[in-house]
Write a protein that holds these residues in place. Structure first.
Motif, PDB file in Angstrom:
ATOM      1  N   LEU A 391       0.800  -1.227   0.000  1.00 60.09           N
ATOM      2  CA  LEU A 391       0.000   0.000   0.000  1.00 60.09           C
ATOM      3  C   LEU A 391       0.832   1.276   0.000  1.00 60.09           C
ATOM      4  CD1 LEU A 391      -2.786   1.338   0.138  1.00 60.09           C
ATOM      5  CD2 LEU A 391      -2.688   1.095   2.633  1.00 60.09           C
ATOM      6  N   PRO A 392       1.900   1.407   0.814  1.00 56.54           N
ATOM      7  CA  PRO A 392       2.659   2.665   0.787  1.00 56.54           C
ATOM      8  C   PRO A 392       3.207   3.009  -0.597  1.00 56.54           C
ATOM      9  CG  PRO A 392       3.240   1.372   2.714  1.00 56.54           C
ATOM     10  CD  PRO A 392       2.390   0.492   1.856  1.00 56.54           C
ATOM     11  N   PHE A 393       3.679   2.005  -1.347  1.00 65.13           N
ATOM     12  CA  PHE A 393       4.205   2.260  -2.683  1.00 65.13           C
ATOM     13  C   PHE A 393       3.089   2.664  -3.640  1.00 65.13           C
ATOM     14  CE2 PHE A 393       6.844  -1.025  -0.672  1.00 65.13           C
ATOM     15  CZ  PHE A 393       8.053  -0.345  -0.613  1.00 65.13           C
ATOM     16  N   ALA A 394       1.945   1.991  -3.547  1.00 64.34           N
ATOM     17  CA  ALA A 394       0.814   2.344  -4.407  1.00 64.34           C
ATOM     18  C   ALA A 394       0.279   3.729  -4.079  1.00 64.34           C
ATOM     19  CB  ALA A 394      -0.291   1.297  -4.267  1.00 64.34           C
ATOM     20  N   LEU A 395       0.182   4.031  -2.789  1.00 62.31           N
ATOM     21  CA  LEU A 395      -0.354   5.326  -2.382  1.00 62.31           C
ATOM     22  C   LEU A 395       0.559   6.457  -2.818  1.00 62.31           C
ATOM     23  CD1 LEU A 395      -2.869   6.278  -0.868  1.00 62.31           C
ATOM     24  CD2 LEU A 395      -1.529   6.275   1.234  1.00 62.31           C
ATOM     25  N   ARG A 396       1.860   6.218  -2.800  1.00 55.81           N
ATOM     26  CA  ARG A 396       2.818   7.233  -3.242  1.00 55.81           C
ATOM     27  C   ARG A 396       2.608   7.580  -4.704  1.00 55.81           C
ATOM     28  NH1 ARG A 396       7.890   8.918  -1.353  1.00 55.81           N
ATOM     29  NH2 ARG A 396       9.260   9.734  -2.974  1.00 55.81           N
ATOM     30  N   SER A 397       2.177   6.615  -5.502  1.00 61.54           N
ATOM     31  CA  SER A 397       1.931   6.851  -6.923  1.00 61.54           C
ATOM     32  C   SER A 397       0.564   7.460  -7.182  1.00 61.54           C
ATOM     33  CB  SER A 397       2.067   5.526  -7.695  1.00 61.54           C
ATOM     34  OG  SER A 397       1.727   5.680  -9.046  1.00 61.54           O
ATOM     35  N   VAL A 398      -0.456   7.013  -6.427  1.00 63.11           N
ATOM     36  CA  VAL A 398      -1.837   7.406  -6.718  1.00 63.11           C
ATOM     37  C   VAL A 398      -2.229   8.722  -6.055  1.00 63.11           C
ATOM     38  CG1 VAL A 398      -4.243   6.689  -6.399  1.00 63.11           C
ATOM     39  CG2 VAL A 398      -2.533   5.025  -7.112  1.00 63.11           C
ATOM     40  N   ALA A 399      -1.727   8.993  -4.848  1.00 62.05           N
ATOM     41  CA  ALA A 399      -2.187  10.147  -4.077  1.00 62.05           C
ATOM     42  C   ALA A 399      -2.006  11.482  -4.794  1.00 62.05           C
ATOM     43  CB  ALA A 399      -1.498  10.172  -2.707  1.00 62.05           C
ATOM     44  N   PRO A 400      -0.838  11.778  -5.404  1.00 62.39           N
ATOM     45  CA  PRO A 400      -0.716  13.066  -6.106  1.00 62.39           C
ATOM     46  C   PRO A 400      -1.709  13.227  -7.246  1.00 62.39           C
ATOM     47  CG  PRO A 400       1.445  12.098  -5.716  1.00 62.39           C
ATOM     48  CD  PRO A 400       0.442  11.042  -5.392  1.00 62.39           C
ATOM     49  N   ALA A 401      -1.948  12.146  -7.990  1.00 56.86           N
ATOM     50  CA  ALA A 401      -2.907  12.223  -9.093  1.00 56.86           C
ATOM     51  C   ALA A 401      -4.324  12.444  -8.574  1.00 56.86           C
ATOM     52  CB  ALA A 401      -2.847  10.948  -9.934  1.00 56.86           C
ATOM     53  N   ALA A 402      -4.690  11.789  -7.469  1.00 57.30           N
ATOM     54  CA  ALA A 402      -6.019  11.976  -6.889  1.00 57.30           C
ATOM     55  C   ALA A 402      -6.207  13.410  -6.393  1.00 57.30           C
ATOM     56  CB  ALA A 402      -6.231  10.988  -5.739  1.00 57.30           C
ATOM     57  N   ALA A 403      -5.173  13.955  -5.765  1.00 56.01           N
ATOM     58  CA  ALA A 403      -5.271  15.338  -5.295  1.00 56.01           C
ATOM     59  C   ALA A 403      -5.437  16.303  -6.461  1.00 56.01           C
ATOM     60  CB  ALA A 403      -4.026  15.694  -4.476  1.00 56.01           C
ATOM     61  N   ALA A 404      -4.731  16.051  -7.565  1.00 57.95           N
ATOM     62  CA  ALA A 404      -4.840  16.927  -8.730  1.00 57.95           C
ATOM     63  C   ALA A 404      -6.229  16.851  -9.353  1.00 57.95           C
ATOM     64  CB  ALA A 404      -3.769  16.560  -9.757  1.00 57.95           C
ATOM     65  N   VAL A 405      -6.794  15.654  -9.465  1.00 55.29           N
ATOM     66  CA  VAL A 405      -8.129  15.498 -10.056  1.00 55.29           C
ATOM     67  C   VAL A 405      -9.180  16.176  -9.185  1.00 55.29           C
ATOM     68  CG1 VAL A 405      -9.923  13.807 -10.606  1.00 55.29           C
ATOM     69  CG2 VAL A 405      -7.568  13.404 -11.318  1.00 55.29           C
ATOM     70  N   LYS A 406      -9.075  16.012  -7.869  1.00 57.83           N
ATOM     71  CA  LYS A 406     -10.044  16.663  -6.981  1.00 57.83           C
ATOM     72  C   LYS A 406      -9.928  18.179  -7.071  1.00 57.83           C
ATOM     73  CE  LYS A 406     -10.763  15.093  -2.863  1.00 57.83           C
ATOM     74  NZ  LYS A 406     -10.529  14.608  -1.481  1.00 57.83           N
ATOM     75  N   ALA A 407      -8.711  18.699  -7.155  1.00 55.91           N
ATOM     76  CA  ALA A 407      -8.536  20.150  -7.244  1.00 55.91           C
ATOM     77  C   ALA A 407      -9.037  20.700  -8.566  1.00 55.91           C
ATOM     78  CB  ALA A 407      -7.058  20.493  -7.049  1.00 55.91           C
ATOM     79  N   ASP A 408      -8.845  19.968  -9.655  1.00 55.36           N
ATOM     80  CA  ASP A 408      -9.204  20.465 -10.977  1.00 55.36           C
ATOM     81  C   ASP A 408     -10.676  20.256 -11.329  1.00 55.36           C
ATOM     82  OD1 ASP A 408      -6.587  21.205 -11.288  1.00 55.36           O
ATOM     83  OD2 ASP A 408      -6.013  19.426 -12.450  1.00 55.36           O
ATOM     84  N   TYR A 409     -11.246  19.133 -10.868  1.00 49.32           N
ATOM     85  CA  TYR A 409     -12.587  18.769 -11.340  1.00 49.32           C
ATOM     86  C   TYR A 409     -13.588  18.544 -10.206  1.00 49.32           C
ATOM     87  CZ  TYR A 409     -10.033  17.902 -15.665  1.00 49.32           C
ATOM     88  OH  TYR A 409      -9.243  18.044 -16.760  1.00 49.32           O
ATOM     89  N   GLY A 410     -13.163  18.696  -8.962  1.00 46.60           N
ATOM     90  CA  GLY A 410     -14.071  18.439  -7.850  1.00 46.60           C
ATOM     91  C   GLY A 410     -15.244  19.393  -7.810  1.00 46.60           C
ATOM     92  N   ARG A 411     -14.987  20.691  -7.918  1.00 48.52           N
ATOM     93  CA  ARG A 411     -16.067  21.679  -7.867  1.00 48.52           C
ATOM     94  C   ARG A 411     -16.973  21.560  -9.087  1.00 48.52           C
ATOM     95  NH1 ARG A 411     -15.397  25.849  -4.166  1.00 48.52           N
ATOM     96  NH2 ARG A 411     -13.417  25.845  -3.048  1.00 48.52           N
ATOM     97  N   LEU A 412     -16.359  21.303 -10.251  1.00 45.30           N
ATOM     98  CA  LEU A 412     -17.178  21.165 -11.457  1.00 45.30           C
ATOM     99  C   LEU A 412     -18.097  19.956 -11.340  1.00 45.30           C
ATOM    100  CD1 LEU A 412     -17.899  21.983 -14.341  1.00 45.30           C
ATOM    101  CD2 LEU A 412     -15.949  20.603 -15.137  1.00 45.30           C
TER     102      LEU A 412
END
Length: 509
Positions: A391-412
């Motif tokens: 999990l730590p290795f997977a989370l290191r890869s996925v977390a930045p992308a998830a944060a970017a998607v939420k910031a860019d498309y969450g409100r929309l």
């Protein structure tokens, strides 16, 4: 229209993932602590195992870092054809099953390996790599590439403008630029490798030389599988966890902040790189040390590959099943935690780093033993533990992308009334396919080569391919073991490639 942050994904998947991680780390540790026989204390052999574990980890980490510095410096200073491919291959230890790499090392440094054949031909006595020297050799093989990658990133993080300024002023680059970087990067690199060597099980199991070369994890395995002394295993597992937590906290404490300053992203030109022959000698030596054992695995495994017994193919099928299930669970937990976000989730996501697989496995063994036969749940428990440890290795890869998607498309998405699975399917997952595919492949490859948890639980009918390989090596059936190693290597790389390629296919975002 939404003017504030609106939850667009349900909270329960993140809560469920966090609860599972806590159960498999702190929960299993609690089971270990409950069963530990505190009054009984440790025997002299147990103290010897603790000392050996710490000593071999210190020496392995020290040698890995000392050798990595000149290799990383050479790679930072030189540009040549195939350089990027060579640097990419330095990530192989994360994908390579430990038991396969051990077999490759034996083919080069073992009793009948290339080195001893050369020594015998020259009239010298053959050498043995079993014991302390074998454990250290294997750990350096696994961790030298990791140390090179960490230290190389430190060199590449120095802005090119600083090298230009140093050249213009005829200033000593080593003292003013390189030495401060090494003081910041090397301590944390050393501690990370020390932590990895503390929790190494398969290396000690295959390369150890008896009671004098027993690690804490190997002592836990022996207490459970041979002595069935669960109290002793629990006490040793708790000590192992404390050692890992101490090393992890110290590593986090000395991890440096990036204070190199920003540059203009120019390609670094090194006017101080005069001795090209020395640099290329280090690069060639490192490449040979890493690639020759893998080449020997292929060469020795090919002749008997088509004649592998049916039991090996059955073990391979079980390994694939466990790897796919483990990867699916791992990526589901990583996605749920990454979309949930927050400091608490980040802490929970890295908790498995402090937990050894064998410690978690021991706790799980203690939990299920009163109710079911451990062998009956061997594959399920292995799947759960492998997913948690990756999990730590997977989370290191996925977390930045998830944060970017939420910031860019969450409100929309919230303004359009999208939430839950619809938002995930239409917005989040298509834009996260690359990191999701990479993380899934990494988790599958790591699970494919696991020889920790399954060794505690499995009987003959539940053995996976790494365990079957180990038993073949113990029976001195090295030709069959070499062919099984080639199969394991191919399946691990194939699973990683399928997942990683699937994440990158037709991705335009």
């Amino acid at each position: 229209m939404a003017h504030s942050a609106v939850p667009i994904t349900p909270r329960w998947p993140g809560v469920a993932a966090a609860a599972l991680v806590l159960l498999l780390t702190l929960g299993t540790l609690g089971a270990v602590a409950w069963r530990a026989e505190w009054a009984g204390g440790l025997a002299p052999a147990d103290w010897a195992a603790i000392r050996f574990t710490i000593n071999q980890a210190l020496i392995s980490a020290l040698i890995s870092v000392m050798l990595a510095v000149p290799v990383a410096r050479a790679l930072a200073r030189r540009r040549f054809r195939g350089r990027q491919l060579l640097i990419t291959l330095l990530g192989a230890p994360f994908l390579l099953p430990v038991i396969v790499a051990v077999l490759g090392l034996l083919a080069v440094f073992g009793r009948g390996g290339l080195l001893n054949q050369a020594l015998t031909g020259l009239g010298f006595e053959p050498i043995s790599i079993f014991g302390m020297q074998g454990v250290i050799l294997a750990h350096v093989f696994f961790n030298l590439p990791l140390a090179i990658r960490f230290i190389l990133q430190g060199w590449l993080a120095i802005p090119a403008e600083r090298f230009r300024l140093a050249a213009a002023l005829n200033a000593p680059v080593g003292r003013l630029l390189e030495w401060p970087m090494l003081r910041a990067v090397v301590p944390s690199t050393f501690l990370v490798i020390f932590l990895i060597c503390l929790t190494s099980f398969a290396v000690a199991l295959t390369m150890g030389g008896g009671p004098g070369a027993t690690t804490v994890e190997l002592a836990i395995y022996q207490a459970v599988r041979f002595d069935f002394d669960l109290g002793k295993a629990a006490l040793l597992a708790f000590i192992q966890f404390v050692l890992c937590v101490g090393a992890a906290l110290l590593a986090l404490r000395v991890t440096p902040e990036d204070r190199t300053g920003a540059g203009m992203d120019r390609v670094v030109q090194r006017w101080d790189a005069a001795r090209a022959g020395v640099d290329y000698a280090w690069i060639i030596a490192a490449a040979l040390f890493l690639l020759v054992p893998l080449g020997m695995v292929v060469l020795r495994g090919l002749p008997g590959f088509l004649d592998l017994p049916a039991s090996i193919w059955s073990a391979a099928l079980r390994s694939i099943t466990v790897a796919i299930g483990s990867a699916a669970l791992c990526i589901s937990m990583a996605l749920a935690l990454a979309l949930r976000g927050g400091a608490t989730v980040a802490i929970i996501g890295v908790m498995p780093l402090a937990a050894s697989g064998l410690v978690v496995g021991t706790g799980a063994f203690l939990i299920v033993f009163p109710y079911v036969r451990p062998a009956d749940v061997a594959l399920i428990v292995t799947m759960l533990v492998n997913a948690t440890l990756a999990l730590p290795f997977a989370l290191r890869s996925v977390a930045p992308a998830a944060a970017a998607v939420k910031a860019d498309y969450g409100r929309l998405g919230a303004s359009l009334g999208m939430s839950g699975w619809g938002w995930l399917r239409l917005v989040a997952i298509p834009r996260m396919r690359r990191p999701l595919g990479f993380a899934t492949g990494l988790a599958a490859a790591l699970s494919m080569g696991d020889l920790g948890v399954i060794a505690l639980f499995a009987g003959q009918a539940e053995e996976t391919l790494p365990l079957a390989m180990y038993r073949l090596m113990g029976a001195y059936r090295m030709e069959t073991a070499a062919s099984a190693a080639l199969l394991l290597l191919g399946l691990s790389l194939l699973l990683f490639w399928i997942c990683d390629r699937g994440g990158r296919a037709d991705v335009d975002t």
